[in-house]
Motif scaffolding. Structure first.
Motif, PDB file in Angstrom:
ATOM      1  N   GLN A  38       0.880  -1.158   0.000  1.00 21.57           N
ATOM      2  CA  GLN A  38       0.000   0.000   0.000  1.00 21.57           C
ATOM      3  C   GLN A  38       0.924   1.216   0.000  1.00 21.57           C
ATOM      4  OE1 GLN A  38      -3.395  -0.246  -0.053  1.00 21.57           O
ATOM      5  NE2 GLN A  38      -3.520   1.957  -0.340  1.00 21.57           N
ATOM      6  N   GLU A  39       0.838   2.056  -1.029  1.00 21.81           N
ATOM      7  CA  GLU A  39       1.717   3.208  -1.144  1.00 21.81           C
ATOM      8  C   GLU A  39       0.926   4.509  -1.160  1.00 21.81           C
ATOM      9  OE1 GLU A  39       5.382   1.132  -3.625  1.00 21.81           O
ATOM     10  OE2 GLU A  39       4.152   2.651  -4.624  1.00 21.81           O
ATOM     11  N   SER A  40       1.563   5.568  -0.680  1.00 23.01           N
ATOM     12  CA  SER A  40       0.984   6.908  -0.693  1.00 23.01           C
ATOM     13  C   SER A  40       1.958   7.838  -1.400  1.00 23.01           C
ATOM     14  CB  SER A  40       0.742   7.416   0.730  1.00 23.01           C
ATOM     15  OG  SER A  40      -0.230   6.628   1.375  1.00 23.01           O
ATOM     16  N   PHE A  41       1.434   8.960  -1.894  1.00 25.11           N
ATOM     17  CA  PHE A  41       2.265   9.925  -2.599  1.00 25.11           C
ATOM     18  C   PHE A  41       2.345  11.221  -1.816  1.00 25.11           C
ATOM     19  CE2 PHE A  41       3.080  13.338  -5.617  1.00 25.11           C
ATOM     20  CZ  PHE A  41       4.194  12.845  -6.267  1.00 25.11           C
ATOM     21  N   SER A  42       3.535  11.776  -1.742  1.00 26.69           N
ATOM     22  CA  SER A  42       3.779  13.069  -1.109  1.00 26.69           C
ATOM     23  C   SER A  42       4.591  13.919  -2.084  1.00 26.69           C
ATOM     24  CB  SER A  42       4.554  12.880   0.191  1.00 26.69           C
ATOM     25  OG  SER A  42       5.098  14.105   0.628  1.00 26.69           O
ATOM     26  N   ALA A  44       6.731  16.099  -1.369  1.00 25.37           N
ATOM     27  CA  ALA A  44       8.096  16.219  -0.852  1.00 25.37           C
ATOM     28  C   ALA A  44       8.916  14.949  -1.026  1.00 25.37           C
ATOM     29  CB  ALA A  44       8.053  16.602   0.628  1.00 25.37           C
ATOM     30  N   VAL A  45       8.255  13.780  -1.004  1.00 29.96           N
ATOM     31  CA  VAL A  45       8.973  12.502  -0.987  1.00 29.96           C
ATOM     32  C   VAL A  45       8.753  11.690  -2.258  1.00 29.96           C
ATOM     33  CG1 VAL A  45       9.242  10.324   0.283  1.00 29.96           C
ATOM     34  CG2 VAL A  45       8.764  12.437   1.524  1.00 29.96           C
ATOM     35  N   GLY A  46       7.593  11.762  -2.849  1.00 27.52           N
ATOM     36  CA  GLY A  46       7.205  10.890  -3.955  1.00 27.52           C
ATOM     37  C   GLY A  46       6.400   9.727  -3.395  1.00 27.52           C
ATOM     38  N   TRP A  47       6.409   8.584  -4.071  1.00 23.44           N
ATOM     39  CA  TRP A  47       5.679   7.408  -3.610  1.00 23.44           C
ATOM     40  C   TRP A  47       6.461   6.742  -2.486  1.00 23.44           C
ATOM     41  CZ3 TRP A  47       0.813   6.630  -4.719  1.00 23.44           C
ATOM     42  CH2 TRP A  47       0.296   7.164  -5.888  1.00 23.44           C
ATOM     43  N   PHE A  48       5.782   6.395  -1.406  1.00 24.63           N
ATOM     44  CA  PHE A  48       6.424   5.690  -0.299  1.00 24.63           C
ATOM     45  C   PHE A  48       5.487   4.629   0.243  1.00 24.63           C
ATOM     46  CE2 PHE A  48       4.241   9.314   1.464  1.00 24.63           C
ATOM     47  CZ  PHE A  48       3.653   8.850   2.624  1.00 24.63           C
ATOM     48  N   VAL A  49       6.063   3.582   0.850  1.00 22.73           N
ATOM     49  CA  VAL A  49       5.316   2.422   1.332  1.00 22.73           C
ATOM     50  C   VAL A  49       4.682   2.720   2.683  1.00 22.73           C
ATOM     51  CG1 VAL A  49       5.486  -0.012   2.008  1.00 22.73           C
ATOM     52  CG2 VAL A  49       6.845   0.846   0.086  1.00 22.73           C
TER      53      VAL A  49
END
Length: 101
Positions: A38-42, A44-49
């Protein structure tokens, strides 16, 4: 850091544009597993788990069998009372890890 290779099998959209589920085949030496993330997008960071689950070959086979049974059924319209009700929470037993020598 775990070395190995990964092949993305599918990226499934989530409930919004900044959420997704990634299905990947992970190869680590002689071992391989299917991983669902399950990933989210920020910005500042991009896609992260956010979370991940690793499935063994047996678990993947069981999941395929289960999904095959579901897809073979005729879909019936849900009653309005079911659509408006709160979702149920299913409890799963904690994973048992085999001891290695």
């Amino acid at each position: 850091m775990i070395s190995g290779s990964e092949t993305i099998l599918s990226i499934l959209p989530g409930s919004s544009e900044d959420v997704r589920t990634v299905v990947a085949l992970c190869q680590r030496g002689a071992d391989s597993a299917v991983e669902m993330r399950q990933e989210s997008f920020s910005q500042a960071v991009g896609w992260f788990v956010q979370s991940r689950i690793e499935l063994t070959g047996e678990q993947v086979a069981g999941l395929r069998q289960t999904l095959g049974l579901v897809s073979g059924r005729v879909r019936r319209p849900r009653p309005a009372s079911v659509e408006n009700s709160q979702p149920a929470t299913l409890a799963f037993p904690s994973p048992q890890r085999a001891a290695t020598a």
